[in-house]
Write an enzyme that holds these catalytic residues in place. Structure first.
Site, PDB file in Angstrom:
ATOM      1  N   ARG A  45     -42.613  40.401 125.953  1.00 45.93           N
ATOM      2  CA  ARG A  45     -43.827  40.178 126.735  1.00 45.93           C
ATOM      3  C   ARG A  45     -44.497  41.517 126.968  1.00 45.93           C
ATOM      4  O   ARG A  45     -43.969  42.563 126.577  1.00 45.93           O
ATOM      5  CB  ARG A  45     -43.560  39.427 128.045  1.00 45.93           C
ATOM      6  CG  ARG A  45     -42.261  39.640 128.739  1.00 45.93           C
ATOM      7  CD  ARG A  45     -42.011  41.044 129.242  1.00 45.93           C
ATOM      8  NE  ARG A  45     -43.094  41.506 130.088  1.00 45.93           N
ATOM      9  CZ  ARG A  45     -43.373  42.761 130.349  1.00 45.93           C
ATOM     10  NH1 ARG A  45     -42.628  43.735 129.821  1.00 45.93           N
ATOM     11  NH2 ARG A  45     -44.376  43.114 131.115  1.00 45.93           N
ATOM     12  N   GLY A  46     -45.664  41.494 127.629  1.00 51.28           N
ATOM     13  CA  GLY A  46     -46.465  42.714 127.759  1.00 51.28           C
ATOM     14  C   GLY A  46     -47.460  42.729 126.606  1.00 51.28           C
ATOM     15  O   GLY A  46     -47.061  42.546 125.449  1.00 51.28           O
ATOM     16  N   ALA A  47     -48.736  42.937 126.935  1.00 54.33           N
ATOM     17  CA  ALA A  47     -49.793  42.730 125.940  1.00 54.33           C
ATOM     18  C   ALA A  47     -49.575  43.483 124.621  1.00 54.33           C
ATOM     19  O   ALA A  47     -49.596  42.865 123.542  1.00 54.33           O
ATOM     20  CB  ALA A  47     -51.148  43.076 126.556  1.00 54.33           C
ATOM     21  N   ARG A  88     -49.535  32.600 123.798  1.00 56.04           N
ATOM     22  CA  ARG A  88     -49.954  33.058 125.125  1.00 56.04           C
ATOM     23  C   ARG A  88     -51.454  33.391 125.056  1.00 56.04           C
ATOM     24  O   ARG A  88     -51.865  34.194 124.227  1.00 56.04           O
ATOM     25  CB  ARG A  88     -49.130  34.277 125.573  1.00 56.04           C
ATOM     26  CG  ARG A  88     -47.635  33.934 125.711  1.00 56.04           C
ATOM     27  CD  ARG A  88     -46.894  34.959 126.524  1.00 56.04           C
ATOM     28  NE  ARG A  88     -47.259  34.902 127.925  1.00 56.04           N
ATOM     29  CZ  ARG A  88     -46.954  35.856 128.806  1.00 56.04           C
ATOM     30  NH1 ARG A  88     -46.290  36.934 128.412  1.00 56.04           N
ATOM     31  NH2 ARG A  88     -47.306  35.749 130.074  1.00 56.04           N
ATOM     32  N   GLN A 225     -41.015  40.982 136.746  1.00 54.55           N
ATOM     33  CA  GLN A 225     -41.031  42.033 135.720  1.00 54.55           C
ATOM     34  C   GLN A 225     -40.824  43.414 136.342  1.00 54.55           C
ATOM     35  O   GLN A 225     -40.266  44.305 135.706  1.00 54.55           O
ATOM     36  CB  GLN A 225     -42.374  42.023 134.956  1.00 54.55           C
ATOM     37  CG  GLN A 225     -42.555  40.852 134.030  1.00 54.55           C
ATOM     38  CD  GLN A 225     -43.293  39.708 134.700  1.00 54.55           C
ATOM     39  OE1 GLN A 225     -43.210  39.527 135.910  1.00 54.55           O
ATOM     40  NE2 GLN A 225     -44.020  38.931 133.924  1.00 54.55           N
ATOM     41  N   ASP A 266     -53.946  43.052 130.382  1.00 54.39           N
ATOM     42  CA  ASP A 266     -53.782  42.068 129.304  1.00 54.39           C
ATOM     43  C   ASP A 266     -55.083  41.827 128.566  1.00 54.39           C
ATOM     44  O   ASP A 266     -55.086  41.453 127.397  1.00 54.39           O
ATOM     45  CB  ASP A 266     -53.243  40.758 129.865  1.00 54.39           C
ATOM     46  CG  ASP A 266     -51.770  40.928 130.175  1.00 54.39           C
ATOM     47  OD1 ASP A 266     -51.459  41.474 131.254  1.00 54.39           O
ATOM     48  OD2 ASP A 266     -50.942  40.586 129.302  1.00 54.39           O
ATOM     49  N   ASN A 276     -54.808  41.256 134.524  1.00 52.89           N
ATOM     50  CA  ASN A 276     -53.432  41.775 134.460  1.00 52.89           C
ATOM     51  C   ASN A 276     -52.543  40.837 135.284  1.00 52.89           C
ATOM     52  O   ASN A 276     -53.022  39.850 135.868  1.00 52.89           O
ATOM     53  CB  ASN A 276     -53.383  43.220 134.982  1.00 52.89           C
ATOM     54  CG  ASN A 276     -52.051  43.887 134.689  1.00 52.89           C
ATOM     55  OD1 ASN A 276     -51.572  43.862 133.560  1.00 52.89           O
ATOM     56  ND2 ASN A 276     -51.409  44.468 135.694  1.00 52.89           N
ATOM     57  N   LYS A 277     -51.292  41.151 135.315  1.00 52.60           N
ATOM     58  CA  LYS A 277     -50.302  40.292 135.981  1.00 52.60           C
ATOM     59  C   LYS A 277     -50.765  39.840 137.361  1.00 52.60           C
ATOM     60  O   LYS A 277     -51.333  40.625 138.125  1.00 52.60           O
ATOM     61  CB  LYS A 277     -48.984  41.077 136.075  1.00 52.60           C
ATOM     62  CG  LYS A 277     -47.822  40.382 136.714  1.00 52.60           C
ATOM     63  CD  LYS A 277     -47.553  39.004 136.160  1.00 52.60           C
ATOM     64  CE  LYS A 277     -47.429  38.960 134.647  1.00 52.60           C
ATOM     65  NZ  LYS A 277     -47.519  37.556 134.115  1.00 52.60           N
TER      66      LYS A 277
HETATM   67  O1  MRU Z   1     -46.588  38.017 131.587  1.00 52.21           O
HETATM   68  P1  MRU Z   1     -46.318  39.386 131.050  1.00 52.21           P
HETATM   69  O2  MRU Z   1     -45.027  39.966 131.480  1.00 52.21           O
HETATM   70  O3  MRU Z   1     -46.528  39.439 129.543  1.00 52.21           O
HETATM   71  O4  MRU Z   1     -47.469  40.261 131.678  1.00 52.21           O
HETATM   72  C1  MRU Z   1     -47.503  41.621 131.403  1.00 52.21           C
HETATM   73  C2  MRU Z   1     -48.540  42.350 132.154  1.00 52.21           C
HETATM   74  O5  MRU Z   1     -49.286  41.797 132.916  1.00 52.21           O
HETATM   75  C3  MRU Z   1     -48.666  43.805 131.855  1.00 52.21           C
HETATM   76  O6  MRU Z   1     -49.071  44.513 132.980  1.00 52.21           O
HETATM   77  C4  MRU Z   1     -49.713  43.996 130.754  1.00 52.21           C
HETATM   78  O7  MRU Z   1     -49.424  43.182 129.645  1.00 52.21           O
HETATM   79  C5  MRU Z   1     -49.810  45.390 130.312  1.00 52.21           C
HETATM   80  S1  MRU Z   1     -48.390  45.888 129.446  1.00 52.21           S
HETATM   81  C6  MRU Z   1     -48.610  47.460 128.867  1.00 52.21           C
END
Ligand code: MRU
Length: 374
Positions: A45-47, A88, A225, A266, A276-277
């Site tokens: 996970r993470g963009a 996603r 996370q 994201d 973002n999250k």
């Molecule tokens: O749901 P996730 O864990 O994929 O969400 C991740 C985030 O919101 C991160 O902050 C974002 O992707 C940036 S990662 C460098």
């Protein structure tokens, strides 16, 4: 240091982020469907990491394709990208990676070669000669070469992502305080990228430059996370980290204990609105209220210039069970309705600066972001 994701002869290997922090185990996805499932279930996970996984998943699908003709291979490519594209919806890096792989495929089918002048600095060690074929090659030559070409492109996406994060770190380090506490939300570190991280990459670069920073990590309800991943990776790197629950951030800001906040993204709209999250918006509002700079670190692949504002960003709604349960244990009464928007949008007026690999953008973002692409 662990590897978040890598290409191997057996398939796409990734650290299982659902098992962290208690177990450091790796899974190998042997089909593109397994990669899609790993993205959907958040094994990865993470963009930016989602973008790398998508590129590798596509390469894996093409490599495993039984197509005998180029049209059959194109049809397989469409099927693969459709499955991966449905995993996603918010992280635009997923769609960026699909587009990039499609462009590589089309370019290869048109020219049959890999123009060496396009090899970015630092990735010239990848085996590119294997994918240069004669223009008059047969379908089977073409397919074999195209398979190699897709694998090379996916490996380039990974290598570039790490280089981009390091560049972002260099630009952003100057914005970090010389000493004191920096707050972050979710995980925007090595685990969320090919390596090094976006927000945590800036913190790593600032520390490498001699700044005495310690990190407050929001635990990041409901998927944790911050607790599971940010605390784990910073501790592993011997970066001082203190875990707080999300609802403590305001308290510490008001008490003057937070010098800056930095997060990843994201998807960023053309006007600088940042998805973002979930919970990021609250951090940004609290930061403004307490005159604390709020920074966003993200690569250009996270900026979606096709969207005028954050209102147009699709927000993933995940299972309510991720709110009502933890690790299979109920934390709420049975059948209570719950909601789980996985992201929120922070309006650009709360964003002090956006740190990218090409430099730092500040308001007015419509102009400054546009300049980064020209
Ligand atoms: O749901 P996730 O864990 O994929 O969400 C991740 C985030 O919101 C991160 O902050 C974002 O992707 C940036 S990662 C460098």
């Amino acid at each position: 240091m662990f590897k978040t994701i890598e290409w191997t002869d057996d398939g796409v290997r990734m650290i299982d982020q659902l098992k962290l922090p208690t177990q450091e185990v790796y899974v190998t996805c042997r089909t593109y469907q397994e990669v899609a499932e790993a993205i959907r279930t958040m094994v990865i996970r993470g963009a930016p990491a989602i973008g790398v996984a998508a590129a590798m998943g596509i390469a894996l699908g093409v490599k495993n394709s039984a197509a005998r003709t180029v049209p059959e291979l194109r049809a397989d490519f469409e099927k693969i990208t459709e499955v991966i594209g449905q995993t996603r919806p918010t992280a635009v890096n997923l769609f960026w990676a699909i587009k990039r792989m499609r462009n590589a495929l089309e370019e290869f089918l048109t020219t049959g070669t890999y123009p060496p002048d396009k090899v970015p600095e630092g990735v010239s060690d990848l085996d590119l000669t294997a994918v240069i074929i004669p223009r008059d090659g047969s379908d089977s030559d073409m397919i074999a070469a195209l398979k190699s070409r897709m694998v090379v492109e996916a490996q380039r996406v990974l290598a570039e992502d790490i280089a981009i994060n390091e560049a972002m770190g260099q630009h952003g380090a100057a914005l970090m305080p010389d000493s004191g506490t920096v707050l972050t939300h979710c995980n925007a570190g090595a685990l969320a990228t090919g390596g090094y991280g976006t927000a945590l990459g800036v913190i790593r670069a600032a520390i490498a430059a001699g700044k005495k920073i310690n990190v407050f990590a929001d635990e990041t309800r409901p998927f944790l996370q911050g607790a599971r991943l940010t605390a784990w990776e910073l501790a592993k790197d011997s970066i001082p980290v203190t875990l707080i629950t999300d609802n403590m951030a305001g308290h510490f800001m008001k008490a003057g204990q937070i010098k800056a906040a930095i997060v990843g993204a994201d998807r960023i709209a053309a006007n600088g609105d940042v998805a973002n999250k979930i919970g990021t918006y609250s951090v940004a509002v609290l930061a403004k209220e307490n005159q604390i700079p709020f920074y966003v670190a993200a690569p250009l692949s996270t900026i979606d210039m096709s969207l005028a504002s954050g209102d147009q960003i699709p927000i993933e709604e995940r299972s309510p069970s991720e709110v009502t349960h933890w690790a299979g244990v109920a934390t709420a009464p049975a059948n209570v309705p719950a909601r789980h928007p996985a992201f929120d949008v922070t309006p650009h007026r709360y964003v002090t600066a956006i740190i990218t690999e090409r430099g730092i953008a500040r308001a007015p973002y419509t102009q400054s972001l546009n300049r980064l692409f020209t």
